[in-house]
Motif scaffolding. Structure first.
Motif, PDB file in Angstrom:
ATOM      1  N   GLN A 168       0.808  -1.225   0.000  1.00 35.32           N
ATOM      2  CA  GLN A 168       0.000   0.000   0.000  1.00 35.32           C
ATOM      3  C   GLN A 168       0.841   1.275   0.000  1.00 35.32           C
ATOM      4  O   GLN A 168       0.326   2.343  -0.343  1.00 35.32           O
ATOM      5  CB  GLN A 168      -0.951   0.009   1.206  1.00 35.32           C
ATOM      6  N   ASN A 169       2.120   1.176   0.351  1.00 38.44           N
ATOM      7  CA  ASN A 169       2.881   2.403   0.573  1.00 38.44           C
ATOM      8  C   ASN A 169       4.169   2.548  -0.229  1.00 38.44           C
ATOM      9  O   ASN A 169       4.844   3.563  -0.101  1.00 38.44           O
ATOM     10  CB  ASN A 169       3.213   2.535   2.065  1.00 38.44           C
ATOM     11  N   SER A 197      -1.881   6.165   1.630  1.00 36.07           N
ATOM     12  CA  SER A 197      -1.674   5.086   0.668  1.00 36.07           C
ATOM     13  C   SER A 197      -1.099   5.600  -0.640  1.00 36.07           C
ATOM     14  O   SER A 197      -1.718   6.411  -1.341  1.00 36.07           O
ATOM     15  CB  SER A 197      -3.004   4.368   0.388  1.00 36.07           C
TER      16      SER A 197
END
Length: 398
Positions: free
Chosen positions: A117-118, A323
Motif C-alpha cells: 500500500q505504501n 496510501s
C-alpha cells in the motif's frame, strides 16, 4: 522505448537496465544476490562476466527470469508484473514451506501489506517474496489445524489472502483472484471472526468487479453490509466495514451503467465514514471520508463528466492519504479527466505525478499506456516531446 541489449556480451547492460527499472540501488541488488557492490558495478560496466550462479542470483534479486539477462527472453514478456503470476500459482498449489511462529508470521504479513500500500516500487519489492510467504503460511496453518493457535493462524492467513487478492488483480490474474478470495473466506470462517469474514466478502466483491459480474457484486456486498453489524455489533470497525462494502456495490452500479444508483449509494456512505472515523484502516480497505470522495470522482469519470470529476477532485487534500496506491490512482483519474477535456498539458502533468508517486504502477498500467499513446498521436501537440520521453521511460509499445 528502451530495449535490453541482445548480445550475450551485454549481460551487464541488461542487469543495469532491469535494476534501474526496478528502482533498486546497486547496494540492494548486490546484497540480495550475495555479491559485493563493487563486483556488481564491474558487471554492469562490462568489466566482469558473471558465472551462471551469479546470473541466477541477480535474476532472482531483480524478480525476472534468468533468460532475460541472457537475452533469450524478450524484455516486454518478462518486465511486467504478470511474470510473477505463475510463481504465485505454483506456491498456492505445491505445498512445502516451513511452519513458523504466529508472531513472526503476523509481522511478515503486515510488512507485506505495508509495502503493497505504501511503496512506489511494490512489484519488485514484494511480488518475488510472496511465494515463500504463501508456503510458510500454509505450512503453519497445517501444523496449527488442531492446536490452540488455529483461530489465530487462520486470521493471519486470511489477512494474507486479502493481500494476494489485490496483488493478483493488479497483475491481471482473475483465476488466482477467485482462488485466493475463496481461501480468504474459508480462513475467516475458521478464525470465527465476523469482521475478517466481512473483509473476505469485500475482497470477493472486488474479484467479481474484475470479472464484470456487477449484479453479483452488488448482491454480495449489499448482503454482507446488512449482516456485519448484526454479527459483530455496532462498533466503529463493523460500521466502517458496512461502508467499505457499500463502496464495492456503488462501483458495481457505476460500471453497470446505473450511475444514479451509484451516486445514491455514495451519498448514504458519507455519514458512515464520519461515524466510523475512529476505526482506522479496517482490513486494509482504506475506508474513510477521503476514500468515499475518491470513489465519487471515479463514478463521475465513469459517467464521462470530467468537469464534475475535477470539481470534486479540487476539494480533496491528498496529503492526508497514507496510501501510495490511492494517490497513484487519483493522479491517473485526474489525467483521464483532463484527457476527456482534451487538455493535453493537464493530462501529461498528472501522468508525470503518477510516475513520481508510483513509477512501477505506471509502467505496468495499460490505461496509462493508452493515454501516453494518445498524447503521441497529436503531431502538433505541445507536450509530444515530453510524452515521448515518458513513453520511453515506462516502456510503452508504440
Amino acid at each position: 522505448m528502451a530495449r535490453a541489449p541482445r548480445s550475450i556480451d551485454d549481460i551487464g547492460a541488461r542487469v543495469r537496465l532491469h535494476r534501474q527499472r526496478s528502482g533498486k540501488s546497486q547496494a540492494v541488488v548486490a546484497g540480495l544476490a550475495g555479491i559485493s557492490e563493487d563486483y556488481l558495478g564491474q558487471v554492469e560496466r562490462g568489466r566482469k562476466t558473471p558465472s551462471a550462479g551469479v546470473i541466477q542470483a541477480l535474476a532472482e534479486a531483480l524478480g525476472i527470469p534468468a533468460g532475460v539477462l541472457l537475452g533469450d527472453t524478450p524484455v516486454d514478456s518478462a518486465a511486467g508484473p504478470s511474470g510473477g503470476g505463475d510463481r504465485l500459482a505454483l506456491a498456492l498449489i505445491s505445498g512445502g514451506g516451513k511452519s513458523v511462529d504466529l508472531t513472526s508470521l503476523a509481522v511478515r504479513v503486515e510488512s507485506a501489506w505495508d509495502t503493497w500500500q505504501n511503496s512506489g516500487h511494490r512489484y519488485s519489492e514484494l511480488v518475488p517474496d510472496l511465494p515463500e510467504l504463501i508456503r510458510d503460511a500454509e505450512a503453519t496453518i497445517r501444523v496449527q489445524r488442531h492446536g490452540s493457535g488455529h483461530r489465530e493462524a487462520a486470521a493471519i492467513v486470511g489477512d494474507m489472502y486479502g493481500l494476494l487478492r489485490t496483488v493478483t488483480r493488479r497483475i491481471g490474474r482473475s483465476d488466482l483472484s477467485y482462488l485466493v478470495a475463496d481461501r480468504g473466506i474459508r480462513a475467516a470462517e475458521d478464525a470465527d471472526d465476523p469482521i475478517r469474514l466481512a473483509v473476505a466478502r469485500w475482497n470477493l466483491g472486488h474479484t467479481l468487479l474484475m470479472s464484470d459480474e456487477y449484479d453479483a457484486a452488488v448482491e454480495l456486498a449489499t448482503a454482507a453490509a446488512a449482516t456485519v453489524v448484526a454479527e459483530a455489533g455496532s462498533t466503529p470497525v463493523a460500521v466502517a466495514m458496512t461502508g467499505a462494502l457499500q463502496l464495492v456495490a456503488a462501483m458495481a452500479e457505476a460500471r453497470a451503467g446505473r450511475l444514479w444508483s451509484a451516486r445514491e449509494r455514495l451519498n448514504r456512505v458519507y455519514p458512515i465514514a464520519v461515524t466510523a472515523r475512529a476505526a482506522g484502516n479496517v482490513g486494509h480497505t482504506m475506508f474513510g471520508a477521503l476514500n468515499v470522495s475518491l470513489h465519487a470522482v471515479a463514478v463521475e469519470l465513469r459517467a464521462g463528466d470530467a468537469i464534475e470529476a475535477l470539481r470534486l477532485a479540487e476539494q480533496l487534500d491528498m496529503s492526508e492519504c497514507p496510501s501510495v496506491e490511492r494517490r497513484f490512482t487519483f493522479a491517473l483519474d485526474l489525467a483521464r479527466a483532463y484527457e476527456l477535456r482534451r487538455m493535453e498539458t493537464g493530462t501529461l502533468l498528472h501522468l508525470l505525478d503518477a510516475e513520481r508517486t508510483a513509477p512501477e504502477d505506471l509502467r505496468y498500467n495499460p490505461v496509462a499506456h493508452d493515454m501516453v499513446r494518445r498524447l503521441l498521436q497529436g503531431k502538433r501537440s505541445p507536450v509530444r516531446n515530453q510524452a515521448a520521453q515518458l513513453a520511453d521511460r515506462i516502456g510503452v509499445q508504440l
